[in-house]
Design an enzyme around this catalytic site. Sequence first.
Site, short mmCIF file in Angstrom:
data_model
loop_
_atom_site.label_atom_id
_atom_site.label_comp_id
_atom_site.label_asym_id
_atom_site.label_seq_id
_atom_site.Cartn_x
_atom_site.Cartn_y
_atom_site.Cartn_z
N ASP A 100 0.85 -1.17 0.03
CA ASP A 100 0.06 -0.05 -0.02
C ASP A 100 1.05 1.16 0.03
O ASP A 100 0.49 2.30 -0.83
CB ASP A 100 -1.11 -0.03 1.12
CG ASP A 100 -0.21 -0.14 2.74
OD1 ASP A 100 0.90 -0.39 2.40
OD2 ASP A 100 -0.98 -0.30 3.56
N ASP A 103 7.06 4.00 3.63
CA ASP A 103 7.38 5.19 4.51
C ASP A 103 8.66 5.08 4.92
O ASP A 103 9.48 5.73 4.19
CB ASP A 103 6.35 4.75 5.62
CG ASP A 103 6.35 5.80 6.91
OD1 ASP A 103 5.56 6.69 6.55
OD2 ASP A 103 6.75 5.58 7.82
P1 IMP Z 1 7.54 1.23 6.38
O1 IMP Z 1 8.00 -0.01 6.93
O2 IMP Z 1 7.97 2.32 7.43
O3 IMP Z 1 8.04 1.60 5.15
O4 IMP Z 1 6.04 1.16 6.65
C1 IMP Z 1 5.23 0.55 5.62
C2 IMP Z 1 3.88 0.15 6.32
O5 IMP Z 1 3.62 0.92 7.30
C3 IMP Z 1 3.16 0.20 5.25
O6 IMP Z 1 2.82 -1.17 4.82
C4 IMP Z 1 1.67 0.49 6.16
O7 IMP Z 1 1.02 -0.72 6.66
C5 IMP Z 1 2.20 1.30 7.22
N1 IMP Z 1 1.88 2.77 7.07
C6 IMP Z 1 2.84 3.68 6.83
N2 IMP Z 1 2.39 4.81 6.59
C7 IMP Z 1 1.13 4.74 6.69
C8 IMP Z 1 -0.07 5.63 6.74
O8 IMP Z 1 0.25 6.95 6.46
N3 IMP Z 1 -1.42 5.15 6.75
C9 IMP Z 1 -1.37 3.82 7.18
N4 IMP Z 1 -0.53 2.81 7.28
C10 IMP Z 1 0.86 3.32 7.01
MG MG Z 2 1.39 -2.65 5.18
#
Ligand code: IMP
Ligand code: MG
Length: 175
Positions: A100, A103
Amino acid sequence: MKLGKTLISEHEIQHRTSQLAHQIVNDFKDKEILIVGVLKGAFMFTADLVRRISKLDAKIEIDFIRARSYGSGKESSGNVKIDLDVSADLKNTCVLLVDDIVDSGNTLKQVCEYLHGKGAANVSTCVLLDKPSRRTTDFVPDYIGFEIPDYFVVGYGLDHNERGRCLPFITHIVD
Ligand code: IMP
Ligand code: MG
């Protein structure tokens, strides 16, 4: 639940998903693609993307993996746990991992390494949303739907404590 203004409409998502499907089919040519959706967040995007790709007559299979890096809050824990594994044999497969949002990049970076470890020949990545200002890793997705600023968004699979996940558009919650 009170919603803020719509950031990305249902129509915009569908239009962009169709463009991404064309780009993917063009890039993968005649290769069979194993599409792996990251649960739960990517369930809706994966479903729409595979429908678009199928219409273009590409050879695809579908699988899912469930990875968690967030607890109940809004920050990545940095430590990704796989609590539902793919069922397909990945040996020599071309994987397209679909999520999705990216981040920090922790989730996709670690899931990519995990899938390589299971024998995938190559792993490409496709995300609906990218928040580049939040990146703490060197992870770069191959396909990106939309770049967004540093908002915590919900809808179209994304949730905040399970709220907002089933909305057909991207917005944010105003408490
Ligand atoms: P990362 O590992 O920090 O890149 O985060 C990725 C995961 O965090 C995504 O697959 C989402 O499930 C969750 N996530 C990150 N940002 C958001 C947001 O703005 N809304 C909802 N879920 C988020
Ligand atoms: Mg996720």
